[in-house]
Design an enzyme around this catalytic site. Structure first.
Site, PDB file in Angstrom:
ATOM      1  N   ILE A 156     -38.837  29.771  58.831  1.00  0.00           N
ATOM      2  CA  ILE A 156     -39.337  28.410  58.575  1.00  0.00           C
ATOM      3  C   ILE A 156     -39.205  27.554  59.838  1.00  0.00           C
ATOM      4  O   ILE A 156     -40.170  26.892  60.246  1.00  0.00           O
ATOM      5  CB  ILE A 156     -38.606  27.774  57.368  1.00  0.00           C
ATOM      6  CG1 ILE A 156     -38.950  28.557  56.083  1.00  0.00           C
ATOM      7  CG2 ILE A 156     -38.990  26.298  57.221  1.00  0.00           C
ATOM      8  CD1 ILE A 156     -38.187  28.136  54.842  1.00  0.00           C
ATOM      9  N   ARG A 236     -31.138  22.408  52.209  1.00  0.00           N
ATOM     10  CA  ARG A 236     -30.222  22.212  51.083  1.00  0.00           C
ATOM     11  C   ARG A 236     -29.507  20.882  51.289  1.00  0.00           C
ATOM     12  O   ARG A 236     -29.081  20.563  52.401  1.00  0.00           O
ATOM     13  CB  ARG A 236     -29.186  23.355  50.996  1.00  0.00           C
ATOM     14  CG  ARG A 236     -29.721  24.667  50.423  1.00  0.00           C
ATOM     15  CD  ARG A 236     -30.108  24.553  48.946  1.00  0.00           C
ATOM     16  NE  ARG A 236     -30.655  25.782  48.380  1.00  0.00           N
ATOM     17  CZ  ARG A 236     -31.949  26.104  48.356  1.00  0.00           C
ATOM     18  NH1 ARG A 236     -32.860  25.302  48.875  1.00  0.00           N
ATOM     19  NH2 ARG A 236     -32.345  27.241  47.798  1.00  0.00           N
ATOM     20  N   ASP A 260     -36.058  16.358  51.139  1.00  0.00           N
ATOM     21  CA  ASP A 260     -36.678  17.003  49.975  1.00  0.00           C
ATOM     22  C   ASP A 260     -35.610  17.627  49.080  1.00  0.00           C
ATOM     23  O   ASP A 260     -35.932  18.190  48.032  1.00  0.00           O
ATOM     24  CB  ASP A 260     -37.659  18.083  50.464  1.00  0.00           C
ATOM     25  CG  ASP A 260     -38.457  18.692  49.321  1.00  0.00           C
ATOM     26  OD1 ASP A 260     -38.997  17.915  48.505  1.00  0.00           O
ATOM     27  OD2 ASP A 260     -38.535  19.934  49.228  1.00  0.00           O
ATOM     28  N   GLU A 265     -28.399  18.307  43.176  1.00  0.00           N
ATOM     29  CA  GLU A 265     -29.728  18.021  42.593  1.00  0.00           C
ATOM     30  C   GLU A 265     -30.025  18.876  41.358  1.00  0.00           C
ATOM     31  O   GLU A 265     -30.918  18.550  40.578  1.00  0.00           O
ATOM     32  CB  GLU A 265     -30.814  18.295  43.641  1.00  0.00           C
ATOM     33  CG  GLU A 265     -30.875  19.779  44.032  1.00  0.00           C
ATOM     34  CD  GLU A 265     -32.035  20.140  44.944  1.00  0.00           C
ATOM     35  OE1 GLU A 265     -32.176  19.519  46.000  1.00  0.00           O
ATOM     36  OE2 GLU A 265     -32.788  21.063  44.578  1.00  0.00           O
ATOM     37  N   HIS A 297     -37.610  18.208  45.915  1.00  0.00           N
ATOM     38  CA  HIS A 297     -37.532  19.637  46.235  1.00  0.00           C
ATOM     39  C   HIS A 297     -38.861  20.335  45.919  1.00  0.00           C
ATOM     40  O   HIS A 297     -38.910  21.233  45.058  1.00  0.00           O
ATOM     41  CB  HIS A 297     -36.361  20.305  45.491  1.00  0.00           C
ATOM     42  CG  HIS A 297     -35.853  21.522  46.216  1.00  0.00           C
ATOM     43  ND1 HIS A 297     -34.565  21.951  46.142  1.00  0.00           N
ATOM     44  CD2 HIS A 297     -36.484  22.405  47.035  1.00  0.00           C
ATOM     45  CE1 HIS A 297     -34.406  23.049  46.871  1.00  0.00           C
ATOM     46  NE2 HIS A 297     -35.572  23.341  47.427  1.00  0.00           N
TER      47      HIS A 297
END
Ligand code: COI
Length: 329
Positions: A156, A236, A260, A265, A297
């Protein structure tokens, strides 16, 4: 071998059917829309393989119970694996893998958040809703004039770098295991984490959550950052010490924050909690700021990524059996 897939959402149903069709002879699969937890762990009896997503938190106790019930393969159909006690599973001889769905969806989302943060889009969109068309406070910055620090150069992080290369910004990167090919490029420089933190106008996080990365953005790191820094986190929530960033937003040390993900969460993101009393005070406090952009997310949530997560997640079980799973941990 029986496989059971947990947390199946409606939007994953088509991919699930394709994945079920593609299983080799000798495998059968069933699903449960629920997360895997203490409440339904007994339902894995008779299944040697399970496929879970990010909400099926498996501490040692749950891993051990799964093992007692006959589970020998756990396929995590997302990239992050911090929610499973992988070490305990491996000690028990359970094979565990995560999933390497294409990085482009998350990388594109990252660039979007960087641009939205730099161009004050949240405040602009808010104002548009109430006929406030003033410019005050919306002065943006141009990416081409800035240094972007990419923390983590796995698939990523590397794709974020590729996407950013067209903007003309300076790119610095940190990874404890630098990528040899990337290191040869002349449009970026590998630096140590302190140098990255001190020299970046934008810092974007692309490392997994581990003991060594938990709270990587903490008060010490923030103290070294440039004034008006923009921080982006699509990885995260726990990579960020939320109390420290709240303080830095209040003191205006941080110019913008786009996340995000958020600590704790699970149980909130991906649910409709509109009518509930939520207990995440930090989230409620942070989202009031015009320069803090929170999304729920969804960086991964594209047609391609959703299909790949399910199809690769299911296919990973026979691959682990055959010893050919490229993402085995
Ligand atoms: C991951 O793949 O690790 C993600 O964060 C996406 C997940 C929420 C489904």
């Amino acid at each position: 071998m029986n496989i059971k897939l947990f947390e199946l959402r409606d939007d994953e149903a088509a991919a699930y059917l394709r994945a079920a069709d593609d299983l080799p002879a000798g495998y059968s699969i069933s699903f449960d829309a629920q997360i895997l937890s203490e409440a339904n762990i007994e339902s894995v009896a008779g299944c040697e393989g399970i496929v879970i997503n990010n909400k099926s938190v498996m501490p040692a106790t749950l891993v051990e119970r799964a093992h007692e019930l006959g589970v020998r393969y756990i396929a995590i159909r997302c990239v992050g694996f911090n929610h499973v006690d992988v070490k305990r599973a491996q000690e028990l001889g359970i094979k565990v893998c995560n999933t390497a769905y294409p990085p482009h969806g998350v990388a594109e989302f990252t660039v979007m958040l960087i641009l939205m943060a730099l161009r004050r889009c949240k405040a602009a969109i808010w104002r548009q809703q109430v006929n406030d068309y003033s410019l005050d406070g919306l002065l943006g910055r141009e990416l081409r004039t800035l240094t972007v620090g990419v923390v983590g150069t796995g698939r990523i992080g590397r794709t974020v770098i590729d996407n950013l290369s067209g903007f003309g910004c300076k790119i610095v990167a940190y990874d404890p295991y630098p990528n040899a090919k990337l290191a040869e490029r002349d449009d970026l420089e590998y630096v140590d984490i302190d140098t990255l933190v001190a020299s970046s106008d934008v810092i974007t996080l692309h490392v997994p959550l581990m003991d060594s990365t938990r709270g990587i953005i903490n008060a010490d790191a923030i103290a070294k950052m440039r004034d008006n820094v923009t921080i982006v986190n699509v990885s995260r929530g726990e990579l960020i010490d939320t109390d420290a960033v709240i303080e830095a937003i209040e003191s205006e040390r941080i110019g913008a924050l786009a996340m995000d993900v958020f600590e704790d969460e699970i149980g909130i993101y991906h649910e409709n909690r509109m009518h509930d009393i939520l207990a995440n005070r930090k989230m409620a406090y942070l989202r009031q700021f015009p320069n803090v952009l929170l999304t729920n997310h969804i960086a991964f949530y594209t047609d391609i990524d959703v299909s790949c997560m399910v199809e690769q997640g299911v296919a990973a079980v026979p691959a682990m059996v055959e010893g050919t799973c490229a993402t085995q941990l």
